[in-house]
Scaffold this motif. Structure first.
Motif, mmCIF file in Angstrom:
data_model
loop_
_atom_site.group_PDB
_atom_site.id
_atom_site.type_symbol
_atom_site.label_atom_id
_atom_site.label_comp_id
_atom_site.label_asym_id
_atom_site.label_seq_id
_atom_site.Cartn_x
_atom_site.Cartn_y
_atom_site.Cartn_z
ATOM 1 N N GLY A 120 38.120 48.049 36.542
ATOM 2 C CA GLY A 120 37.417 49.247 36.093
ATOM 3 C C GLY A 120 37.344 50.339 37.138
ATOM 4 N N PHE A 121 36.840 51.482 36.673
ATOM 5 C CA PHE A 121 36.629 52.653 37.524
ATOM 6 C C PHE A 121 35.148 52.749 37.885
ATOM 7 C CE2 PHE A 121 40.506 53.693 35.296
ATOM 8 C CZ PHE A 121 41.271 54.337 36.248
ATOM 9 N N ILE A 122 34.888 53.026 39.142
ATOM 10 C CA ILE A 122 33.504 53.181 39.578
ATOM 11 C C ILE A 122 32.994 54.547 39.160
ATOM 12 C CG2 ILE A 122 31.937 53.248 41.555
ATOM 13 C CD1 ILE A 122 33.828 51.342 42.986
ATOM 14 N N LEU A 123 31.965 54.548 38.309
ATOM 15 C CA LEU A 123 31.371 55.792 37.823
ATOM 16 C C LEU A 123 30.346 56.350 38.801
ATOM 17 C CD1 LEU A 123 30.745 54.953 34.040
ATOM 18 C CD2 LEU A 123 32.747 56.036 35.083
ATOM 19 N N TYR A 171 37.119 55.126 42.437
ATOM 20 C CA TYR A 171 38.035 54.039 42.775
ATOM 21 C C TYR A 171 38.322 53.182 41.535
ATOM 22 C CZ TYR A 171 37.825 54.533 47.913
ATOM 23 O OH TYR A 171 37.936 54.977 49.205
ATOM 24 N N LEU A 172 39.580 52.759 41.406
ATOM 25 C CA LEU A 172 39.952 51.753 40.421
ATOM 26 C C LEU A 172 39.959 50.414 41.142
ATOM 27 C CD1 LEU A 172 41.022 50.901 37.616
ATOM 28 C CD2 LEU A 172 43.331 51.410 38.453
ATOM 29 N N ILE A 173 39.216 49.432 40.607
ATOM 30 C CA ILE A 173 39.044 48.158 41.306
ATOM 31 C C ILE A 173 39.207 46.969 40.360
ATOM 32 C CG2 ILE A 173 37.476 49.140 43.027
ATOM 33 C CD1 ILE A 173 35.144 47.848 41.416
ATOM 34 N N ASP A 174 39.573 45.857 40.942
ATOM 35 C CA ASP A 174 39.390 44.549 40.319
ATOM 36 C C ASP A 174 38.084 44.004 40.870
ATOM 37 O OD1 ASP A 174 41.670 44.334 38.723
ATOM 38 O OD2 ASP A 174 42.887 43.534 40.376
ATOM 39 N N PHE A 175 37.261 43.434 40.001
ATOM 40 C CA PHE A 175 35.995 42.904 40.502
ATOM 41 C C PHE A 175 35.598 41.635 39.763
ATOM 42 C CE2 PHE A 175 34.974 45.767 37.058
ATOM 43 C CZ PHE A 175 33.877 45.221 36.398
ATOM 44 N N GLN A 176 34.738 40.869 40.428
ATOM 45 C CA GLN A 176 34.206 39.637 39.855
ATOM 46 C C GLN A 176 32.691 39.694 39.910
ATOM 47 O OE1 GLN A 176 35.918 36.420 42.105
ATOM 48 N NE2 GLN A 176 38.020 36.906 41.508
ATOM 49 N N ASN A 181 32.711 40.004 44.156
ATOM 50 C CA ASN A 181 33.924 40.336 44.908
ATOM 51 C C ASN A 181 34.558 41.604 44.353
ATOM 52 O OD1 ASN A 181 35.882 39.478 47.011
ATOM 53 N ND2 ASN A 181 37.292 39.469 45.278
ATOM 54 N N VAL A 182 35.175 42.387 45.256
ATOM 55 C CA VAL A 182 35.829 43.645 44.874
ATOM 56 C C VAL A 182 37.157 43.758 45.604
ATOM 57 C CG1 VAL A 182 35.698 46.166 44.932
ATOM 58 C CG2 VAL A 182 33.628 44.832 44.509
ATOM 59 N N GLU A 183 38.194 44.160 44.868
ATOM 60 C CA GLU A 183 39.491 44.463 45.463
ATOM 61 C C GLU A 183 39.935 45.832 44.961
ATOM 62 O OE1 GLU A 183 40.904 42.825 47.812
ATOM 63 O OE2 GLU A 183 39.530 41.093 47.742
ATOM 64 N N ILE A 184 40.262 46.727 45.870
ATOM 65 C CA ILE A 184 40.667 48.080 45.499
ATOM 66 C C ILE A 184 42.099 48.066 44.955
ATOM 67 C CG2 ILE A 184 41.104 50.423 46.324
ATOM 68 C CD1 ILE A 184 39.004 49.920 48.503
ATOM 69 N N ILE A 185 42.269 48.662 43.778
ATOM 70 C CA ILE A 185 43.606 48.851 43.213
ATOM 71 C C ILE A 185 44.142 50.223 43.588
ATOM 72 C CG2 ILE A 185 44.979 49.007 41.093
ATOM 73 C CD1 ILE A 185 42.971 47.162 39.762
ATOM 74 N N LYS A 186 43.304 51.249 43.377
ATOM 75 C CA LYS A 186 43.729 52.622 43.662
ATOM 76 C C LYS A 186 42.527 53.444 44.098
ATOM 77 C CE LYS A 186 46.823 56.061 43.378
ATOM 78 N NZ LYS A 186 48.109 56.105 44.103
#
Length: 205
Positions: free
Chosen positions: A16-19, A63-68, A80-85
């Motif tokens: 998702g995108f962080i708003l 930021y566009l991220i993968d998160f758990q 957990n957070v991993e940055i995609i873009k």
């Protein structure tokens, strides 16, 4: 036995995108994300404001991220957070209005793939070129949310209504070509103002 009282929480994954984000307590953050899987969702990032936090610097707006995360009794806990873009833009104001629009009009945990993909293509475009895509984004977004009577636009003889209908029923490339090839810049200004006026009639209370 002691292990009978252990609650096993399911680890959930999303993109998702962080708003936005805000401070919570002494060291936590409350993060709002628009995700592909869950729609708009709020999560608590524990100790995220501490210098040694593992997710520090990863929870920036846009930021566009993968998160758990896991679902606690009263809130969602980010694990957990991993940055995609890490998107950056020529004009931050356009991206900011897009996030505000999504925050204002969407409800929590109602996934909508069309809106996620609209946000993704809008950010990808603003990352590459400096152009006002807000009329396109807003008309598409309100249509997806069921807030516009597109049939009225389709039968109207009003030029702006006809233009709205064309934008809604075409892709972003069509809008960009229309803007870039327009000889009458005053017409583009009228379009932008007309969309702003339209927004005043459908904005939630």
């Amino acid at each position: 036995y002691w292990f009978k009282n252990i609650v096993i929480m399911k680890l959930l994954k999303a993109t998702g995108f962080i708003l936005g984000r805000r401070k919570l307590g002494e060291a936590d953050r409350l993060v709002t994300i628009f995700s592909k899987e869950f729609g708009k969702i709020q999560l608590i990032a524990r100790s995220a404001r501490k210098l040694r936090a593992k997710n520090i610097g990863k929870l920036e707006p846009y930021y566009l991220i993968d998160f758990q995360f896991v679902r606690g009794r009263t809130s969602n806990i980010l694990t957990n957070v991993e940055i995609i873009k890490p998107y950056v833009f020529y004009e931050l104001k356009y991206a900011k209005i897009i996030l505000q629009t999504i925050s204002t009009f969407t409800v929590e945990e109602q996934p909508d793939l069309k809106i996620f993909l609209l946000l993704q293509e809008s950010f990808a475009t603003l990352h590459k070129i400096n152009i006002n895509i807000l009329p396109y984004f807003k008309l598409k977004f309100w249509t997806f949310e069921g807030l516009l009577d597109t049939h009225r636009f389709s039968i109207s003889k009003n030029q702006l209504d006809q233009l709205f209908f064309q934008i809604i029923n075409n892709e972003l490339d069509y809008y960009i070509k229309m803007i870039c090839s327009a000889r009458d810049k005053a017409q583009i200004n009228r379009l932008e103002k007309a969309v702003d006026l339209l927004e005043n009639t459908i904005r939630p209370n």
